[in-house]
Scaffold this motif. Sequence first.
Motif: not given
Length: 376
Positions: A174-180
């Motif tokens: 879904r093009k959601i970036k996991i940043v941590a």
Amino acid sequence: MFFGLSVLSTIANAQIKIGVELAVTGPAAAIGAPSKNAVLLWPKQIAGQRVDYIILDDASDPSNAVRNAHKLISEDKVDLIVGPNTTPNALAMLDVIAEGETPMVALAASAAIVSPPDGKRAWAFKMPQNDSHMATILTQHMADNHIRTVAFIGFADAYGDSWWREFSRLAELRKIKIVATERYNRTDTSVIGQTLKIMAAQPDAVLIAAAATPAVLPQRTLVERGYKGRIYQTHGIGTLDFLKVGGKEVEGTFFPTGPAVVAKQLPDGNPVKKTALDFTRRYEAAYGTDTMTQFAADAWGAYMLIANAIPQALSKAKPGTREFRAALRDALEQTHNLTVPQGVINMSPIDHVGLDQRSRVMGRIVGNKFTYAYGG
């Protein structure tokens, strides 16, 4: 610890024996208590046969769960086990039920309990929705609300592992970036270090992959540290103790949930609303208004699943025998179009859960209550 059901077990030589293995004490007690409450409502007869229910408490400890499973199978000679309600405990019991050729209907969530449904898992079934079901609607809600970056903090155990696998996969799609990505233990008393790393990444939202009251800790720490983004939890929070402990700090939280948790607010066209409402009324009549939870509904669904399977097993063998346990396992696997409070079950040799998209909606905590928000 043993809990006798005097009301349900008045017949010394009951024809069917069902073991119930729950976390009634310990860190997961908030999950096990409503499950036990629902079990206490189970009828004392199924298909005209008297049933003996034997409840054991594992105190939220996998080693206790294994000991309880051995006792239920070897000493009590149960025909089936319901529970446990935590993923680590359910995984720990798989070897025992396979060796004892005794079907288990788990009340824990991870797909790893039943997948793949062969070998020792051939005897395992479960009531809660797979994490993949819940992660699908959760990430859809994130995408629909323009969440572009997210941080993940979850239990450092099988529950957190399962959620990480499903959530990270769907977030990427879904093009959601996991940043941590952070972890913590169920018994931890501080997550300040993890929280500071999450806040430094400035995510649009945070997903907390935890269950019951230990799920409050990361959210409280985020709020206390001034985090202003959206906070999501998993369906594991569906306990009254979570609301009580979390208070105003969990207000506004979004979470995927089984439809029974918000039965009163479901759209009239929802296919499980009637069944969910029927159980909600039954449960609230016994325990009070707004007391019904995900875990109580799962336990009632387990009763409905078993009651549906027992007549088929009785036509093939006598309770208390290896043949009856095998027939009961086969009957569970053949469950078709059974509506329970949390969805519609269609099991098969390759699916020991049998739930589809009708098994989940999005909820939101509003006014310190679980409310319906989205889907279904």
